[in-house]
Design a protein around this motif. Structure first.
Motif, PDB file in Angstrom:
ATOM      1  N   ASP A 197       0.827  -1.204   0.000  1.00  0.00           N
ATOM      2  CA  ASP A 197       0.000   0.000   0.000  1.00  0.00           C
ATOM      3  C   ASP A 197       0.863   1.256   0.000  1.00  0.00           C
ATOM      4  O   ASP A 197       0.538   2.250  -0.640  1.00  0.00           O
ATOM      5  CB  ASP A 197      -0.901   0.014   1.238  1.00  0.00           C
ATOM      6  CG  ASP A 197      -1.906  -1.109   1.198  1.00  0.00           C
ATOM      7  OD1 ASP A 197      -2.010  -1.748   0.135  1.00  0.00           O
ATOM      8  OD2 ASP A 197      -2.568  -1.353   2.223  1.00  0.00           O
ATOM      9  N   TYR A 198       1.974   1.178   0.747  1.00  0.00           N
ATOM     10  CA  TYR A 198       2.829   2.352   0.840  1.00  0.00           C
ATOM     11  C   TYR A 198       3.436   2.695  -0.523  1.00  0.00           C
ATOM     12  O   TYR A 198       3.540   3.866  -0.890  1.00  0.00           O
ATOM     13  CB  TYR A 198       3.939   2.131   1.871  1.00  0.00           C
ATOM     14  CG  TYR A 198       3.536   2.492   3.273  1.00  0.00           C
ATOM     15  CD1 TYR A 198       3.786   3.755   3.780  1.00  0.00           C
ATOM     16  CD2 TYR A 198       2.904   1.571   4.089  1.00  0.00           C
ATOM     17  CE1 TYR A 198       3.412   4.098   5.056  1.00  0.00           C
ATOM     18  CE2 TYR A 198       2.517   1.894   5.372  1.00  0.00           C
ATOM     19  CZ  TYR A 198       2.775   3.157   5.854  1.00  0.00           C
ATOM     20  OH  TYR A 198       2.391   3.499   7.114  1.00  0.00           O
ATOM     21  N   THR A 209       0.802   4.270  -2.681  1.00  0.00           N
ATOM     22  CA  THR A 209       0.542   5.642  -2.238  1.00  0.00           C
ATOM     23  C   THR A 209       1.664   6.572  -2.656  1.00  0.00           C
ATOM     24  O   THR A 209       1.425   7.709  -3.074  1.00  0.00           O
ATOM     25  CB  THR A 209       0.394   5.658  -0.712  1.00  0.00           C
ATOM     26  OG1 THR A 209      -0.563   4.684  -0.344  1.00  0.00           O
ATOM     27  CG2 THR A 209      -0.048   7.012  -0.222  1.00  0.00           C
ATOM     28  N   ALA A 265       1.298   7.295  -6.364  1.00  0.00           N
ATOM     29  CA  ALA A 265       0.132   8.148  -6.620  1.00  0.00           C
ATOM     30  C   ALA A 265       0.406   9.580  -6.177  1.00  0.00           C
ATOM     31  O   ALA A 265       0.090  10.538  -6.895  1.00  0.00           O
ATOM     32  CB  ALA A 265      -1.079   7.585  -5.882  1.00  0.00           C
ATOM     33  N   ILE A 269      -7.252   3.274  -1.467  1.00  0.00           N
ATOM     34  CA  ILE A 269      -6.114   2.814  -0.665  1.00  0.00           C
ATOM     35  C   ILE A 269      -5.110   3.938  -0.451  1.00  0.00           C
ATOM     36  O   ILE A 269      -4.401   3.975   0.552  1.00  0.00           O
ATOM     37  CB  ILE A 269      -5.468   1.596  -1.360  1.00  0.00           C
ATOM     38  CG1 ILE A 269      -4.457   0.920  -0.444  1.00  0.00           C
ATOM     39  CG2 ILE A 269      -4.792   1.984  -2.649  1.00  0.00           C
ATOM     40  CD1 ILE A 269      -5.100   0.139   0.639  1.00  0.00           C
ATOM     41  N   ILE A 270      -5.061   4.884  -1.395  1.00  0.00           N
ATOM     42  CA  ILE A 270      -4.115   6.004  -1.263  1.00  0.00           C
ATOM     43  C   ILE A 270      -4.485   6.854  -0.058  1.00  0.00           C
ATOM     44  O   ILE A 270      -3.649   7.143   0.805  1.00  0.00           O
ATOM     45  CB  ILE A 270      -4.132   6.850  -2.555  1.00  0.00           C
ATOM     46  CG1 ILE A 270      -3.761   5.986  -3.755  1.00  0.00           C
ATOM     47  CG2 ILE A 270      -3.212   8.028  -2.436  1.00  0.00           C
ATOM     48  CD1 ILE A 270      -4.132   6.605  -5.075  1.00  0.00           C
ATOM     49  N   VAL A 271      -5.757   7.238   0.025  1.00  0.00           N
ATOM     50  CA  VAL A 271      -6.212   8.061   1.144  1.00  0.00           C
ATOM     51  C   VAL A 271      -6.055   7.302   2.454  1.00  0.00           C
ATOM     52  O   VAL A 271      -5.664   7.866   3.474  1.00  0.00           O
ATOM     53  CB  VAL A 271      -7.679   8.484   0.928  1.00  0.00           C
ATOM     54  CG1 VAL A 271      -8.082   9.510   1.961  1.00  0.00           C
ATOM     55  CG2 VAL A 271      -7.883   9.027  -0.458  1.00  0.00           C
ATOM     56  N   THR A 301      -3.851   4.963   3.234  1.00  0.00           N
ATOM     57  CA  THR A 301      -2.453   4.890   3.676  1.00  0.00           C
ATOM     58  C   THR A 301      -1.995   6.219   4.253  1.00  0.00           C
ATOM     59  O   THR A 301      -1.323   6.262   5.288  1.00  0.00           O
ATOM     60  CB  THR A 301      -1.555   4.492   2.491  1.00  0.00           C
ATOM     61  OG1 THR A 301      -2.124   3.368   1.856  1.00  0.00           O
ATOM     62  CG2 THR A 301      -0.166   4.153   2.963  1.00  0.00           C
ATOM     63  N   VAL A 302      -2.390   7.327   3.571  1.00  0.00           N
ATOM     64  CA  VAL A 302      -1.995   8.637   4.092  1.00  0.00           C
ATOM     65  C   VAL A 302      -2.616   8.863   5.466  1.00  0.00           C
ATOM     66  O   VAL A 302      -1.975   9.399   6.381  1.00  0.00           O
ATOM     67  CB  VAL A 302      -2.401   9.745   3.092  1.00  0.00           C
ATOM     68  CG1 VAL A 302      -2.158  11.115   3.685  1.00  0.00           C
ATOM     69  CG2 VAL A 302      -1.622   9.597   1.807  1.00  0.00           C
ATOM     70  N   ILE A 343      -0.668   7.243   8.216  1.00  0.00           N
ATOM     71  CA  ILE A 343       0.560   7.931   8.623  1.00  0.00           C
ATOM     72  C   ILE A 343       0.237   9.212   9.383  1.00  0.00           C
ATOM     73  O   ILE A 343       0.884   9.535  10.377  1.00  0.00           O
ATOM     74  CB  ILE A 343       1.436   8.274   7.389  1.00  0.00           C
ATOM     75  CG1 ILE A 343       1.678   7.028   6.556  1.00  0.00           C
ATOM     76  CG2 ILE A 343       2.762   8.859   7.811  1.00  0.00           C
ATOM     77  CD1 ILE A 343       2.323   7.313   5.229  1.00  0.00           C
TER      78      ILE A 343
END
Lengths: 168, 260
Positions: free
Chosen positions: A108-109, A112, A115, B110-112, B114-115, B118
């Motif tokens: 996933d990292y 991300t 992206a 999944i991008i949102v 993962t951010v 963190i």
């Protein structure tokens, strides 16, 4: 054991943010920061990280540093210059399209990172990710091609190469 | 028609301006009030005035939790009564049964996610810093707690409220933390009074530093670290209570659904 290591890494991140935000490192800040970091680390140990051992590999940090320098100096500048030219040109030569760009990373990292790298450069924005087809849908200000593989070479090849080395 | 409207508008504006001009003397603070502000600024952190100072360089927190502490206590009570009323209204409208809703595909991409993973610990670190430095820098318990509550809010939006619930962040636990915070605020308010009672000296409810006629008080410094007596405890407990209270309110709002 993994949980404790995860907790330690998240606690380090929290402690760093706490001290930087506070802007002082007196005994009071260190003690309260330590306690807050422990609590937050315990809360987020299984959420933020799944494999903390990766964080401890120096090779990944080396590539992260190389990528950061390369990204912010070369890729960002080129993209900015390109978009500035398009804005200042009286004919405004844009050719917008949403293209499908495949990726080939697992974690996933890494997804991300790719992206965010694409979105952060002017001219390209990731609008959707399809995990089943392993591809991004990217809005491109100057769509040179609509072929997924060719678009990948134009847009995300470098980001992907480094993201795989850093996070996968 | 157009002229009539214009005349009406101009008349309205001019009469309003006239009223404001006359009312200004009553609306604007008179110069005498400045002496009060000057008093707060001079005494808020001044070791040379031991019976007047609050030992806090942050005048706003000193005013809120010391000079007019009782007022703030009732403000806090009003806020939590509103929260309790909200929960009471929603009591039949939500169920906490995450099993049937558990799904990893819901929420944003999944991008949102993962951010969010963190940034959430970082948000909480910033909130805790605001709350725990309330007696030194602008901020305080309420602001810190509200900042901390942003993290569960973001998680609820990007994942789902059931993600929080399956991670054991239930409304019952939030209620417990919030109650601990409220009890802490109450105990801090009467702490100096109890110390005075035990020592057989005169002391007041909501007293912070020793006064000329009431020599009991909490220490302004511990090992040279400024904690400003009760202010530190008020900020800590307020931060816990606000963070838990807001989290609970957000969760209940998102849980509301039809009964089966």
């Amino acid at each position: 054991m993994t949980k404790i290591l995860n907790m330690f890494i998240v606690a380090c991140l929290t402690f760093m943010v706490y001290i930087i935000f506070t802007g002082s490192s007196s005994v009071y800040d260190l003690v309260t920061g330590f306690i807050v970091a422990l609590i937050v680390g315990a809360l987020f140990s299984n959420i933020t990280l799944s494999n903390a051992l990766k964080v401890l590999e120096p090779r990944r940090w080396y590539y992260l540093l190389r990528y950061a320098i390369r990204y912010f100096i070369i890729d960002e500048t080129l993209a900015h210059v390109d978009v500035i030219k398009r804005i200042l040109n009286p004919r405004m030569p844009v050719n917008p399209a949403i293209v499908k760009v495949p990726y080939n990373v697992e974690t996933d990292y890494a997804k991300t990172c790719i992206a965010c790298s694409i979105t952060n450069t002017p001219g390209t924005v990731v609008v959707e990710i399809d995990e089943n087809e392993k591809s991004f849908y990217i809005h491109w200000i100057d769509a040179k091609t609509l072929e997924p593989e060719k678009a990948r070479e134009y847009i995300s090849m470098v980001f992907e190469k480094y993201s795989r080395k850093i996070f996968d | 028609m157009k002229l009539a409207e214009l005349t009406l508008l101009v008349t309205l504006i001019l009469s309003l301006a006239l009223m404001l001009t006359f009312a200004y003397n009553y609306l604007a603070p008179t110069p005498e009030v400045r002496n009060l502000a000057l008093f707060y600024l001079i005494t808020t952190y001044n070791p040379q005035l031991p019976y007047y100072t609050v030992n806090s360089p942050e005048a706003v927190t000193a005013i809120v939790w010391d000079y007019r502490g009782l007022d703030t206590l009732f403000e806090t009570a009003v806020f939590y009564l509103a929260l309790i009323a909200g929960l009471a209204l929603a009591r039949r409208l939500y169920r906490e049964n995450p099993v049937s809703f558990l799904s990893t595909n819901g929420g944003l991409s999944i991008i949102v996610k993962t951010v969010t993973k963190i940034t959430s610990p970082m948000i909480i670190a910033v909130g805790a810093s605001i709350g725990l430095h309330g007696h030194l820098t602008p901020g305080g318990g309420f602001q810190g707690g509200a900042t901390i509550a942003v993290a569960p809010m973001v998680i609820i939006i990007t994942f789902s409220v059931f993600y929080l619930l399956t991670r054991k962040v239930t409304t019952e636990k939030m209620l417990l933390i919030r109650s601990i915070g409220l009890i802490g605020i109450g105990l801090t308010a009467i702490s100096v009074f109890i110390i005075g009672l035990a020592a057989g000296r005169l002391a007041f409810v909501f007293q912070n530093m020793p006064k000329a006629n009431a020599p009991m008080g909490l220490p302004g410094q511990v090992n040279g670290v400024l904690i400003s007596g009760t202010l530190w405890f008020f900020n800590l407990f307020e931060m816990l209570a606000v963070a838990a209270g807001f989290t609970m309110a957000f969760a209940v709002l998102m849980l509301a659904g039809k009964e089966r």
